[in-house]
Write an enzyme that holds these catalytic residues in place. Sequence first.
Site, mmCIF file in Angstrom:
data_model
loop_
_atom_site.group_PDB
_atom_site.id
_atom_site.type_symbol
_atom_site.label_atom_id
_atom_site.label_comp_id
_atom_site.label_asym_id
_atom_site.label_seq_id
_atom_site.Cartn_x
_atom_site.Cartn_y
_atom_site.Cartn_z
ATOM 1 C CD GLU A 108 -8.712 9.642 -3.757
ATOM 2 O OE1 GLU A 108 -7.737 8.857 -3.821
ATOM 3 O OE2 GLU A 108 -8.622 10.829 -4.103
ATOM 4 C CG ASP A 109 -4.623 7.032 -3.093
ATOM 5 O OD1 ASP A 109 -5.445 7.967 -2.889
ATOM 6 O OD2 ASP A 109 -3.500 7.240 -3.596
ATOM 7 N NE ARG A 174 1.831 5.705 -8.971
ATOM 8 C CZ ARG A 174 1.156 6.706 -8.398
ATOM 9 N NH1 ARG A 174 0.301 6.454 -7.437
ATOM 10 N NH2 ARG A 174 1.350 7.953 -8.780
#
Length: 189
Positions: A108-109, A174
């Site tokens: 996960e981020d 991003r």
Amino acid sequence: MTEHKEFRPGDCRVRILLPAEELAARVQQLAAEIDAYYAGCGADEILLVGVLKGASIFHSDLMRALKTPVRIDFMQVSSYIGQQSSGELAIHKDILVDIAGRHVLLVEDIIDTGFTLSMLMPRLQQRQPADLKLCTVLDKREARRYDVQADFVGFVVPDKFLVGYGLDYNEYFRSLPYIGELILPDRAE
Ligand code: IMP
Ligand code: MG
């Protein structure tokens, strides 16, 4: 409904919190921790499942830093409160392989409230992997409202809105090589 103004990326500033070099160094350390864990449980390979889109950059850095053989896959999910005020999970893209009996590491981020993972982790556990672990590059621990704990954490971060290294604001930012706090124009100092 309160009006929600969307800002163009050029109107915002990003205050750097974690420079690229710090991220790269921590990814190497995390990979060593993860390799040691899987060596200890006798796993000869990991299924590294990235959660799209935010984890895509971390996932690709992590897989190249691991010594344990990996196969990769991706999921894309969203979570919302359903009609009975219960949490609902929408799976937009699922893992393509059967994970039963396999060592799965979900990548996960960021874990914020923990809402999404509090629904995703049990769903994956139902598929009977040999082992299911969670790795996140960022842990906003003070924002947690649901019981989710990552097994491998890159950085514990403050409860600020962060962008870069895969994290977005309206799909922008991003691609920044660092992680920073987003400063919106009306808050500019
Ligand atoms: P949670 O369900 O509240 O833990 O949050 C889940 C998702 O919200 C994360 O996987 C991110 O995609 C997004 N998110 C949470 N905090 C941030 C942030 O600071 N910046 C960008 N996205 C975030
Ligand atoms: Mg995410």
